[in-house]
Design a protein around this motif. Structure first.
Motif, PDB file in Angstrom:
ATOM      1  N   ARG A  39      47.372  50.200  22.044  1.00 13.77           N
ATOM      2  CA  ARG A  39      46.569  49.149  22.659  1.00 13.77           C
ATOM      3  C   ARG A  39      47.223  48.650  23.944  1.00 13.77           C
ATOM      4  O   ARG A  39      46.564  48.426  24.949  1.00 13.77           O
ATOM      5  N   HIS A  40      48.552  48.479  23.931  1.00 16.82           N
ATOM      6  CA  HIS A  40      49.248  48.031  25.130  1.00 16.82           C
ATOM      7  C   HIS A  40      49.239  49.108  26.221  1.00 16.82           C
ATOM      8  O   HIS A  40      49.173  48.787  27.413  1.00 16.82           O
ATOM      9  N   ALA A  41      49.304  50.363  25.826  1.00 18.36           N
ATOM     10  CA  ALA A  41      49.242  51.446  26.807  1.00 18.36           C
ATOM     11  C   ALA A  41      47.873  51.471  27.489  1.00 18.36           C
ATOM     12  O   ALA A  41      47.780  51.655  28.708  1.00 18.36           O
ATOM     13  N   VAL A  42      46.816  51.264  26.724  1.00 17.69           N
ATOM     14  CA  VAL A  42      45.468  51.232  27.300  1.00 17.69           C
ATOM     15  C   VAL A  42      45.343  50.039  28.249  1.00 17.69           C
ATOM     16  O   VAL A  42      44.822  50.164  29.360  1.00 17.69           O
ATOM     17  N   ALA A  43      45.827  48.873  27.818  1.00 17.92           N
ATOM     18  CA  ALA A  43      45.753  47.684  28.673  1.00 17.92           C
ATOM     19  C   ALA A  43      46.566  47.888  29.956  1.00 17.92           C
ATOM     20  O   ALA A  43      46.128  47.512  31.053  1.00 17.92           O
ATOM     21  N   ALA A  44      47.737  48.492  29.853  1.00 18.19           N
ATOM     22  CA  ALA A  44      48.567  48.736  31.030  1.00 18.19           C
ATOM     23  C   ALA A  44      47.896  49.718  31.989  1.00 18.19           C
ATOM     24  O   ALA A  44      47.961  49.550  33.216  1.00 18.19           O
ATOM     25  N   SER A  45      47.224  50.728  31.454  1.00 18.47           N
ATOM     26  CA  SER A  45      46.554  51.690  32.339  1.00 18.47           C
ATOM     27  C   SER A  45      45.365  51.042  33.044  1.00 18.47           C
ATOM     28  O   SER A  45      45.102  51.323  34.214  1.00 18.47           O
ATOM     29  N   ILE A  46      44.654  50.137  32.377  1.00 17.15           N
ATOM     30  CA  ILE A  46      43.540  49.436  33.011  1.00 17.15           C
ATOM     31  C   ILE A  46      44.055  48.523  34.119  1.00 17.15           C
ATOM     32  O   ILE A  46      43.512  48.495  35.228  1.00 17.15           O
ATOM     33  N   ILE A  47      45.113  47.805  33.858  1.00 11.98           N
ATOM     34  CA  ILE A  47      45.707  46.918  34.861  1.00 11.98           C
ATOM     35  C   ILE A  47      46.249  47.742  36.040  1.00 11.98           C
ATOM     36  O   ILE A  47      46.067  47.374  37.205  1.00 11.98           O
ATOM     37  N   GLY A  48      46.892  48.852  35.757  1.00 12.53           N
ATOM     38  CA  GLY A  48      47.418  49.719  36.813  1.00 12.53           C
ATOM     39  C   GLY A  48      46.315  50.262  37.700  1.00 12.53           C
ATOM     40  O   GLY A  48      46.452  50.315  38.924  1.00 12.53           O
ATOM     41  N   THR A  49      45.206  50.651  37.094  1.00 16.44           N
ATOM     42  CA  THR A  49      44.067  51.149  37.870  1.00 16.44           C
ATOM     43  C   THR A  49      43.500  50.053  38.765  1.00 16.44           C
ATOM     44  O   THR A  49      43.164  50.294  39.929  1.00 16.44           O
ATOM     45  N   ALA A  50      43.402  48.838  38.226  1.00 11.67           N
ATOM     46  CA  ALA A  50      42.883  47.724  39.028  1.00 11.67           C
ATOM     47  C   ALA A  50      43.819  47.417  40.200  1.00 11.67           C
ATOM     48  O   ALA A  50      43.363  47.165  41.319  1.00 11.67           O
ATOM     49  N   LEU A  51      45.121  47.442  39.982  1.00  2.72           N
ATOM     50  CA  LEU A  51      46.084  47.204  41.056  1.00  2.72           C
ATOM     51  C   LEU A  51      46.028  48.311  42.112  1.00  2.72           C
ATOM     52  O   LEU A  51      46.115  48.038  43.318  1.00  2.72           O
ATOM     53  N   LEU A  52      45.859  49.543  41.675  1.00  2.77           N
ATOM     54  CA  LEU A  52      45.757  50.661  42.606  1.00  2.77           C
ATOM     55  C   LEU A  52      44.497  50.531  43.465  1.00  2.77           C
ATOM     56  O   LEU A  52      44.548  50.751  44.679  1.00  2.77           O
ATOM     57  N   ALA A  53      43.401  50.130  42.858  1.00  6.80           N
ATOM     58  CA  ALA A  53      42.156  49.935  43.615  1.00  6.80           C
ATOM     59  C   ALA A  53      42.310  48.792  44.613  1.00  6.80           C
ATOM     60  O   ALA A  53      41.856  48.890  45.760  1.00  6.80           O
ATOM     61  N   ALA A  54      42.960  47.707  44.206  1.00  5.57           N
ATOM     62  CA  ALA A  54      43.173  46.582  45.118  1.00  5.57           C
ATOM     63  C   ALA A  54      44.068  46.992  46.288  1.00  5.57           C
ATOM     64  O   ALA A  54      43.829  46.600  47.439  1.00  5.57           O
ATOM     65  N   ALA A  55      45.085  47.793  46.027  1.00  3.67           N
ATOM     66  CA  ALA A  55      45.960  48.264  47.101  1.00  3.67           C
ATOM     67  C   ALA A  55      45.198  49.166  48.067  1.00  3.67           C
ATOM     68  O   ALA A  55      45.386  49.084  49.287  1.00  3.67           O
ATOM     69  N   ALA A  56      44.331  50.003  47.543  1.00  4.04           N
ATOM     70  CA  ALA A  56      43.544  50.893  48.410  1.00  4.04           C
ATOM     71  C   ALA A  56      42.593  50.092  49.297  1.00  4.04           C
ATOM     72  O   ALA A  56      42.460  50.369  50.490  1.00  4.04           O
ATOM     73  N   VAL A  57      41.954  49.087  48.736  1.00  6.29           N
ATOM     74  CA  VAL A  57      41.031  48.261  49.513  1.00  6.29           C
ATOM     75  C   VAL A  57      41.780  47.495  50.592  1.00  6.29           C
ATOM     76  O   VAL A  57      41.348  47.425  51.744  1.00  6.29           O
ATOM     77  N   SER A  58      42.923  46.905  50.246  1.00  9.71           N
ATOM     78  CA  SER A  58      43.673  46.136  51.242  1.00  9.71           C
ATOM     79  C   SER A  58      44.207  47.052  52.347  1.00  9.71           C
ATOM     80  O   SER A  58      44.204  46.679  53.516  1.00  9.71           O
ATOM     81  N   THR A  59      44.644  48.263  52.017  1.00  9.09           N
ATOM     82  CA  THR A  59      45.101  49.215  53.028  1.00  9.09           C
ATOM     83  C   THR A  59      43.952  49.597  53.958  1.00  9.09           C
ATOM     84  O   THR A  59      44.121  49.656  55.176  1.00  9.09           O
ATOM     85  N   TYR A  60      42.783  49.850  53.387  1.00 11.17           N
ATOM     86  CA  TYR A  60      41.608  50.186  54.197  1.00 11.17           C
ATOM     87  C   TYR A  60      41.278  49.056  55.163  1.00 11.17           C
ATOM     88  O   TYR A  60      41.019  49.284  56.337  1.00 11.17           O
TER      89      TYR A  60
END
Length: 154
Positions: A39-60
């Motif tokens: 459960r924690h691994a799934v939650a961490a992967s969801i949070i990581g994906t959201a952070l990666l998307a936010a970083a991509a948007v801010s870089t753009y």
């Protein structure tokens, strides 16, 4: 009650695969569900994906805001556009025309780029156009669209 062949098959299936507590609604799913680590691994992967998307948007956004801004010039501006010092026809600008007559378009090009446009401006053609480029490119596009013979005087 007479048992049909289908009922016999169903009864054999239930007796063969039934295990005590398997059908209890209280905790059977929790025992067979995701473990604490999963459960924690799934939650961490969801949070990581959201952070990666936010970083991509801010870089753009950062990369696209560092480009030089282009001027938008409209022939119906209330204040006349004054040519800048050292302005040449090679400088790219954005021009917008909405149902403008050919003499209005020529005047706006001359004021925006600081050049003299030569050619026949008689007739009734109207132009609606949004264009970004140099004075030569804009005049060539107008010639193609309206079939005129305008040119930039050197």
């Amino acid at each position: 009650m007479i048992m049909t062949e289908q009922m016999k098959k169903s009864l054999r299936f239930v007796t063969r695969f039934y295990s005590p507590g398997a059908l209890r609604p209280d905790d059977s799913f929790i025992k067979e569900g995701l473990s604490f680590r999963k459960r924690h691994a799934v939650a961490a992967s969801i949070i990581g994906t959201a952070l990666l998307a936010a970083a991509a948007v801010s870089t753009y956004l950062v990369l696209n805001t560092n480009h030089p801004q282009t001027e938008t010039i409209s022939p119906k501006a209330e204040t006349p556009v004054q040519p800048e010092e050292g302005l040449t026809a090679e400088k790219a600008k954005e021009m917008k025309f909405e149902d403008a007559s050919l003499p209005e378009v020529v005047k706006a090009i001359e004021e925006a780029y600081g050049v003299k446009v030569a050619g026949e401006t008689e007739g009734q053609p109207r132009l609606t156009l949004s264009y970004k480029g140099t004075a030569e490119e804009l005049v060539a596009a107008i010639n193609d669209l309206l079939g005129t013979n305008l040119s930039i005087e050197k």
